[in-house]
Write an enzyme that holds these catalytic residues in place. Structure first.
Site, short mmCIF file in Angstrom:
data_model
loop_
_atom_site.label_atom_id
_atom_site.label_comp_id
_atom_site.label_asym_id
_atom_site.label_seq_id
_atom_site.Cartn_x
_atom_site.Cartn_y
_atom_site.Cartn_z
N GLU A 1 0.80 -1.13 0.06
CA GLU A 1 -0.06 0.09 0.11
C GLU A 1 0.65 1.19 0.09
OE1 GLU A 1 -2.50 -0.34 3.48
OE2 GLU A 1 -3.57 -1.96 2.71
N HIS B 1 -7.95 1.14 2.45
CA HIS B 1 -7.77 0.35 3.74
C HIS B 1 -8.32 1.76 4.89
CE1 HIS B 1 -4.75 -2.12 6.06
NE2 HIS B 1 -5.96 -1.68 6.90
#
Length: 310
Positions: free
Chosen positions: A262, A279
């Site tokens: 990420e 997220h």
């Protein structure tokens, strides 16, 4: 001056009751300068020897990181999962670790439900079509009557079961621990759950035993046209295997809020039958404020216990 490091991608100091008191007591509060999930090297660089406590996000707090943080005494995780922290190393080094297990439960469960409804009714796809000048109603499907397989039946899994049951879905559960008898829930082996579920949603911790627990073999067990959701941890799903299944239309779609790396910019971004969020499972304002305050409370309580703060 001793420091408190806050490594979550965002943190609202206005709601941290103890911020002024910590500053008056000589603590300098340092925020995450990158405003995203930190890498291992970035955490190491920020955990200077004068950092005694931290409010942590999901960055990797490995044994190597903790050994390099010579002044660190307290880690207060802002969230439920503890898989990002090497707990054995923390215990060996005398670092106190806590988490906030309650606040994220409802927002993560609600985002899971949002992904389900989005996929079933093609909300994102239709919105994108209209913006491109293509007015075309898309036939969807109901959550009512679907078999929803929940992998991991902790706080969040139970809340997801409650929400989908209200829509009339059937709940199938896989968990490593037995669950209390419940006429509304059927517990089964993972292989059976994958075979019977129309929607599979993951809510289990990440670790060596659950790395890529959903890979090519598991996806091939799923019903043709089923959906896979991961609003938990990225490492649970083999993203390459998922891409292949979605590209070949063996699965109807997927909803993902967590990724192995990420920020995510991989091949899944090229597919129309996957919905991606950043997220942000716990990013509901009410819950986020509560979660940050709980983490701050845990931090201060631990600092008081070890006589670093009065």
């Amino acid at each position: 001056m001793q420091k408190i490091l806050i490594t979550t991608s965002s943190f609202d100091l206005k709601h941290m009751r103890q911020a002024a008191q910590l500053a008056e007591s000589g603590f300098d509060i340092v925020l995450n300068p990158y405003k995203r999930r930190l890498t291992e090297d970035e955490v190491k660089s920020l955990l200077t020897n004068d950092v005694v406590g931290m409010i942590a996000g999901v960055e990797p707090l490995t044994e190597s990181v903790l050994q390099s943080a010579r002044g660190l005494r307290v880690i207060a995780r802002c969230g439920i999962g503890m898989d990002s922290v090497d707990l054995a190393a923390a215990e060996k080094l005398g670092i106190r670790v806590s988490n906030t297990p309650d606040a994220p439960t409802l927002p993560v469960a609600e985002l899971t439900l949002a992904h389900m409804l989005n996929l079933l009714r093609a909300v994102s796809t239709t919105d994108d079509n209209i913006r491109k000048g293509n007015w075309k109603p898309l036939m969807g499907s109901l959550l009512a009557g679907k078999n929803v397989g929940i992998v991991g039946f902790g706080r969040i899994g139970r809340k997801v079961a409650e929400l989908v049951s209200a829509f009339g879905a059937n709940v199938l559960v896989h968990d490593v621990a037995p669950i209390p008898p419940d006429k509304k829930v059927r517990q089964m082996e993972l292989s059976d759950l994958l075979t019977e579920s129309d929607i599979v949603t993951l809510h289990t911790p990440y670790g060596p035993d659950t790395h890529h627990m959903i890979g090519d073999q598991q996806i091939r067990r799923m019903k043709p046209g089923a959906y896979l959701l991961n609003i938990s941890r990225g490492g649970l799903v083999d993203e390459s295997a998922l891409y292949n299944a979605l590209a070949e239309k063996r699965l109807a779609g997927a909803g993902l809020d967590a990724f192995e790396r990420e920020p995510y910019s991989g091949s899944l971004c090229t597919l129309e039958n996957v919905v991606l969020t950043a997220h942000m499972g716990s990013y509901a304002q009410e819950a986020r404020t509560k979660q940050e305050q709980e983490a701050a409370d845990n931090l201060v309580a631990a600092l008081k216990e070890i006589k670093l703060f009065r």
